[in-house]
Motif scaffolding. Sequence first.
Motif, PDB file in Angstrom:
ATOM      1  N   THR A  85       0.844  -1.200   0.000  1.00 13.73           N
ATOM      2  CA  THR A  85       0.000   0.000   0.000  1.00 13.73           C
ATOM      3  C   THR A  85       0.877   1.247   0.000  1.00 13.73           C
ATOM      4  O   THR A  85       1.765   1.394   0.846  1.00 13.73           O
ATOM      5  CB  THR A  85      -0.910   0.020   1.245  1.00 13.73           C
ATOM      6  OG1 THR A  85      -1.742  -1.143   1.229  1.00 13.73           O
ATOM      7  CG2 THR A  85      -1.785   1.259   1.258  1.00 13.73           C
ATOM      8  N   PRO A  86       0.662   2.173  -0.954  1.00 10.33           N
ATOM      9  CA  PRO A  86       1.558   3.320  -1.064  1.00 10.33           C
ATOM     10  C   PRO A  86       1.279   4.389  -0.013  1.00 10.33           C
ATOM     11  O   PRO A  86       0.162   4.505   0.493  1.00 10.33           O
ATOM     12  CB  PRO A  86       1.250   3.858  -2.463  1.00 10.33           C
ATOM     13  CG  PRO A  86      -0.179   3.482  -2.697  1.00 10.33           C
ATOM     14  CD  PRO A  86      -0.369   2.153  -2.008  1.00 10.33           C
ATOM     15  N   PHE A  87       2.315   5.129   0.299  1.00 12.66           N
ATOM     16  CA  PHE A  87       2.146   6.357   1.058  1.00 12.66           C
ATOM     17  C   PHE A  87       1.618   7.434   0.117  1.00 12.66           C
ATOM     18  O   PHE A  87       1.782   7.349  -1.106  1.00 12.66           O
ATOM     19  CB  PHE A  87       3.467   6.802   1.677  1.00 12.66           C
ATOM     20  CG  PHE A  87       3.990   5.863   2.732  1.00 12.66           C
ATOM     21  CD1 PHE A  87       3.388   5.788   3.971  1.00 12.66           C
ATOM     22  CD2 PHE A  87       5.099   5.058   2.476  1.00 12.66           C
ATOM     23  CE1 PHE A  87       3.868   4.927   4.949  1.00 12.66           C
ATOM     24  CE2 PHE A  87       5.587   4.192   3.444  1.00 12.66           C
ATOM     25  CZ  PHE A  87       4.966   4.128   4.684  1.00 12.66           C
ATOM     26  N   ALA A  88       0.990   8.448   0.679  1.00 14.16           N
ATOM     27  CA  ALA A  88       0.413   9.515  -0.144  1.00 14.16           C
ATOM     28  C   ALA A  88       1.471  10.188  -1.007  1.00 14.16           C
ATOM     29  O   ALA A  88       1.246  10.462  -2.193  1.00 14.16           O
ATOM     30  CB  ALA A  88      -0.279  10.540   0.755  1.00 14.16           C
ATOM     31  N   LEU A 110       4.789  23.524  -9.501  1.00 17.22           N
ATOM     32  CA  LEU A 110       3.352  23.368  -9.331  1.00 17.22           C
ATOM     33  C   LEU A 110       3.060  22.313  -8.264  1.00 17.22           C
ATOM     34  O   LEU A 110       2.240  22.532  -7.364  1.00 17.22           O
ATOM     35  CB  LEU A 110       2.695  22.965 -10.650  1.00 17.22           C
ATOM     36  CG  LEU A 110       1.214  22.567 -10.563  1.00 17.22           C
ATOM     37  CD1 LEU A 110       0.361  23.753 -10.150  1.00 17.22           C
ATOM     38  CD2 LEU A 110       0.725  21.990 -11.894  1.00 17.22           C
ATOM     39  N   LYS A 111       3.729  21.172  -8.349  1.00 15.02           N
ATOM     40  CA  LYS A 111       3.506  20.100  -7.378  1.00 15.02           C
ATOM     41  C   LYS A 111       3.827  20.582  -5.972  1.00 15.02           C
ATOM     42  O   LYS A 111       3.045  20.391  -5.031  1.00 15.02           O
ATOM     43  CB  LYS A 111       4.376  18.895  -7.733  1.00 15.02           C
ATOM     44  CG  LYS A 111       4.293  17.731  -6.750  1.00 15.02           C
ATOM     45  CD  LYS A 111       5.129  16.568  -7.247  1.00 15.02           C
ATOM     46  CE  LYS A 111       5.108  15.380  -6.271  1.00 15.02           C
ATOM     47  NZ  LYS A 111       5.846  15.660  -5.038  1.00 15.02           N
ATOM     48  N   ASP A 112       4.974  21.219  -5.809  1.00 13.45           N
ATOM     49  CA  ASP A 112       5.383  21.683  -4.484  1.00 13.45           C
ATOM     50  C   ASP A 112       4.424  22.744  -3.945  1.00 13.45           C
ATOM     51  O   ASP A 112       4.110  22.761  -2.751  1.00 13.45           O
ATOM     52  CB  ASP A 112       6.808  22.236  -4.535  1.00 13.45           C
ATOM     53  CG  ASP A 112       7.834  21.149  -4.816  1.00 13.45           C
ATOM     54  OD1 ASP A 112       7.499  19.961  -4.651  1.00 13.45           O
ATOM     55  OD2 ASP A 112       8.966  21.493  -5.218  1.00 13.45           O
ATOM     56  N   GLU A 145       2.272  18.694   3.467  1.00  9.97           N
ATOM     57  CA  GLU A 145       3.652  18.250   3.691  1.00  9.97           C
ATOM     58  C   GLU A 145       3.744  17.159   4.758  1.00  9.97           C
ATOM     59  O   GLU A 145       4.470  16.169   4.600  1.00  9.97           O
ATOM     60  CB  GLU A 145       4.543  19.429   4.107  1.00  9.97           C
ATOM     61  CG  GLU A 145       4.624  20.563   3.082  1.00  9.97           C
ATOM     62  CD  GLU A 145       3.653  21.689   3.395  1.00  9.97           C
ATOM     63  OE1 GLU A 145       3.964  22.842   3.101  1.00  9.97           O
ATOM     64  OE2 GLU A 145       2.568  21.396   3.948  1.00  9.97           O
ATOM     65  N   GLY A 146       2.998  17.340   5.840  1.00 10.53           N
ATOM     66  CA  GLY A 146       3.066  16.390   6.942  1.00 10.53           C
ATOM     67  C   GLY A 146       2.310  15.091   6.694  1.00 10.53           C
ATOM     68  O   GLY A 146       2.329  14.201   7.549  1.00 10.53           O
ATOM     69  N   LEU A 147       1.678  14.977   5.522  1.00 11.53           N
ATOM     70  CA  LEU A 147       0.886  13.792   5.214  1.00 11.53           C
ATOM     71  C   LEU A 147       1.526  12.923   4.139  1.00 11.53           C
ATOM     72  O   LEU A 147       0.995  11.864   3.801  1.00 11.53           O
ATOM     73  CB  LEU A 147      -0.520  14.208   4.745  1.00 11.53           C
ATOM     74  CG  LEU A 147      -1.302  15.092   5.719  1.00 11.53           C
ATOM     75  CD1 LEU A 147      -2.596  15.559   5.073  1.00 11.53           C
ATOM     76  CD2 LEU A 147      -1.597  14.337   7.005  1.00 11.53           C
TER      77      LEU A 147
END
Length: 436
Positions: free
Chosen positions: A65-68, A89-91, A100-102
């Motif tokens: 299962t991937p991390f976000a 754009l992504k950042d 960021e914390g997720l």
Amino acid sequence: MERQKIIVIAGKNGSGKTLYVDQMRKQLASDKVRYIAFCDTYGAATDKAYYLQLRWNQHDIDSETPFAGQQLEHIYQLTGADTPERRQLKDSLVELFQFEGLLDKYLISLSSGELRKYQFIKTLLSNPEVLILDNPFIGLDALTRQQLKELLPMLSRERHLTIYLVVARIEDIPDYADEVVWITPEDELSAPPLSLDEDRRQAILSLTSHADDYNSDIVVEMNKVSIRYDNRTILSDLDWTIHQGECWALGGPNGSGKSTLLSLICADNPQAYACDISLFGRQRGTGESIWEIKRHIGYVSPEMHRSYQYNIPAIQVVASGLKDTMGLYTRTNEAEREQCRWWMRIFGIAHLEERPFLTLSSGEQRLVLVARAFVKDPQLLILDEPLHGLDTQNRQTAKDIITIFSQRPGKTLIMVSHYEEEIPACFTLRKRLIKQ
């Protein structure tokens, strides 16, 4: 750069907004069209591995299962070249949505509001030319809602993006909308909501109490409760005492642990056994079964909506509340079916009795699940974002029913909402969580 159009599609629950959008998507027929639907908050219908308690049963999460953050990076690589502009754009999207914390959190572990933020970021990374957002503001805390409202015209201008917003309430139509498509006539959608009629009010107040209800002054007692997953603290040294007859509004930003806290009360979270928690005057882990606890609790939540992927008649969804199951696996008797019909009439959804659940609009689904929470006339009623996606009239009806229900002897209520105006006046006590 000139901003592209922002168009609103507005209508009541069940008015045909989704059908209109489906036809529009067929006409556009482009791989540059992206659609974020209400159900995306809860997971896709193909997400068969998901079950209601999975979010809190971390040992059941597959190692693959991937991390976000991993999944977002994967989507980023698949949808375009790795250019400084796209990376920026992504950042910026991750920063804007305070994600960021997720990034190191399992996708399956995201709260409903966090998952909606993820869906926004993922979709915008695919460089769409047309973006269709169904009820985009639900599930987001007040700060994120305001940020999103400010973001949409900027995205339309900077990304040369045409945006469609699908809404059920006139209050959700932004001032900067260039056009409104009225599925429901404007004067009908903007009319003040009617209060619940007196017959239904009296019917609720006249319900008889159950002889087998727990007779305890303290319904919930938590002492120094802490919940951790790996290195992430969700709740820390939390104390909370709820007395019989009290109505508590539980608040806090997305990801602050509200649903996790409620999962401890509803016997959905196995960490409850490691905590000092008493329900109805009985210490958890002293021999009571999960089903003994659930028998006295009515519950609706975003997680329930996410996992309720059973295309059974709406009345069977309501009846599953009598059995505390997802789906219905035992035959109901005529008295139980009439009990379900009674609550469906109270909520104004009797006409949906035989309609398959997954064919209903998202707002109609939510009303069915709210009726499911009430159907056994529970001693403790837990309403986690119960009014998600409801139009103005259905919200008022549900609020009135909640208020009247709370006036009956021995009824204890907990409600979560990111909209202050959704919380009925009977919720005089407040508990607010902070993000750890």
